[in-house]
Design a protein around this motif. Sequence first.
Motif, PDB file in Angstrom:
ATOM      1  N   ASP A   1       0.854  -1.209   0.000  1.00  0.00           N
ATOM      2  CA  ASP A   1       0.000   0.000   0.000  1.00  0.00           C
ATOM      3  C   ASP A   1       0.885   1.253   0.000  1.00  0.00           C
ATOM      4  OD1 ASP A   1      -2.238   1.678   0.194  1.00  0.00           O
ATOM      5  OD2 ASP A   1      -2.383   1.475   2.374  1.00  0.00           O
TER       6      ASP A   1
ATOM      7  N   HIS B   1       1.191   4.230  -2.713  1.00  0.00           N
ATOM      8  CA  HIS B   1       1.057   5.667  -2.375  1.00  0.00           C
ATOM      9  C   HIS B   1       2.168   6.468  -3.036  1.00  0.00           C
ATOM     10  CE1 HIS B   1      -1.092   4.522   1.629  1.00  0.00           C
ATOM     11  NE2 HIS B   1      -1.927   4.541   0.620  1.00  0.00           N
TER      12      HIS B   1
ATOM     13  N   HIS C   1      -5.920   3.585  -6.391  1.00  0.00           N
ATOM     14  CA  HIS C   1      -6.728   3.814  -5.187  1.00  0.00           C
ATOM     15  C   HIS C   1      -8.214   4.002  -5.510  1.00  0.00           C
ATOM     16  CE1 HIS C   1      -3.186   3.781  -2.701  1.00  0.00           C
ATOM     17  NE2 HIS C   1      -3.988   3.777  -1.646  1.00  0.00           N
TER      18      HIS C   1
ATOM     19  N   HIS D   1      -7.292  -3.411   2.227  1.00  0.00           N
ATOM     20  CA  HIS D   1      -6.985  -2.321   1.291  1.00  0.00           C
ATOM     21  C   HIS D   1      -5.673  -2.556   0.532  1.00  0.00           C
ATOM     22  CE1 HIS D   1      -6.342   1.683  -0.265  1.00  0.00           C
ATOM     23  NE2 HIS D   1      -5.253   1.817   0.460  1.00  0.00           N
TER      24      HIS D   1
ATOM     25  N   ASN E   1      -4.967  -2.990  -3.613  1.00  0.00           N
ATOM     26  CA  ASN E   1      -3.992  -2.211  -4.386  1.00  0.00           C
ATOM     27  C   ASN E   1      -3.011  -3.127  -5.098  1.00  0.00           C
ATOM     28  OD1 ASN E   1      -4.913   0.287  -3.647  1.00  0.00           O
ATOM     29  ND2 ASN E   1      -3.523   0.500  -1.919  1.00  0.00           N
TER      30      ASN E   1
HETATM   31 FE   LIG Z   1      -3.701   3.327   0.422  1.00  0.00          FE
END
Ligand SMILES: [Fe+2]
Length: 387
Positions: free
Chosen positions: A198, A202, A267, A281, A285
């Motif tokens: 994740d 980002h 996202h 989550h 991703n």
């Molecule tokens: Fe995230």
Amino acid sequence: MSSDISRLRKFVSPEIIFGSGARKTVGNYAKTFGARKVLLVSDPGVEAAGWVDEIEELLAEQDLPCVRFTQVSPNPRVEQVALGAEIYREHGCNLIVAVGGGSPMDCAKGIGIVSTHGRSIIEFEGIDRIESPIPPLIFIPTTAGTSADVSQFAIISNQNEKLKFSIVSKSVVPDVALIDPDTTRTMDAFLTACTGVDALVHAIEAFVSTGSGPLTDMHALDAIRLINTHLALLVEQPEDNHLREQVMLGSMKAGLAFSNAILGAVHAMSHSLGGYLDLPHGLCNAMLLEHVIDYNYISATDRFRVVAETMGIDPRGLSQSQIKRRLMQHVISLKHQVGLYQSLADQGVHLTDIPYLSQNAIKDPCILTNPRKSNLRDVEAVYEEAL
Ligand SMILES: [Fe+2]
């Protein structure tokens, strides 16, 4: 001289204390903010790991009473935010401390909003919808990935509609982030992998975002380098505190980058997926990343070349499509090294789900800063590739 305000950039950040033992300053900070009674938000797993007891003791050392709210699930829900806000008001709290991963931290942001405004969290969906200042927030992350402790995002799940919605506002940037790598010792290998990927997403999405700029690029690239170098080793050697610290630092920098440069299609699509199937989550991703790189590459070739170089790929003598291919292969092999092999199909996504998933993804604020302008059909095609 004409000025183009679309080129202006801002950078918001909490006060950050980084390093082993940072959590131990929680009592001092709460006192400084004039706390009388603290709402301590967490989840059952983090509570069982002992972090909630420790934070409660640290607050007690400063004579600060607190009330616990630990009924937060993964993908925190509208009802949990409402319940937390009720407890906050009932007990006369005036400050919120969250200890945990993205779920308790996002829920705590929601509780802050609802306790101030007295309306359902659903009404605050979107960008800059918060009218009044919310209570002081002190966050102690126990995962290295979501970066809710530094970001201006809160993601809440509406299970009635089977979707997740985003709240974006500098009002939800915590006042203080106590980022302490020691707290990530209680993550298992799967959580380390999901949250670490994740964080990598980002950083990559922030770097190629249309909202990127010099204030965020340095953080994004440093994060890519730190996570690329250390994440797989950390999954192999969870006892190594240096690796733990480097991954935490990478996660923090990725958070500072994406909070200010915003994100992209990974996202937008993973929020839709996570809301529909209630999946982790980071895993959502991970299942989408290389497919979105494939789709986006053509719209940000120079930026992706830098991403590839930062991940150790030598682009000299390679064509654009060769660099893209190498970058996608590298990302896939990193996922495999940390134990992530899942695809959308084996997580229960069917072809017939794609229109619904795509309709929600296209409405997510993160799609606005994706480097390639995307319509409904584009998003459907990327989901289909990822099946
Ligand atoms: Fe995230």
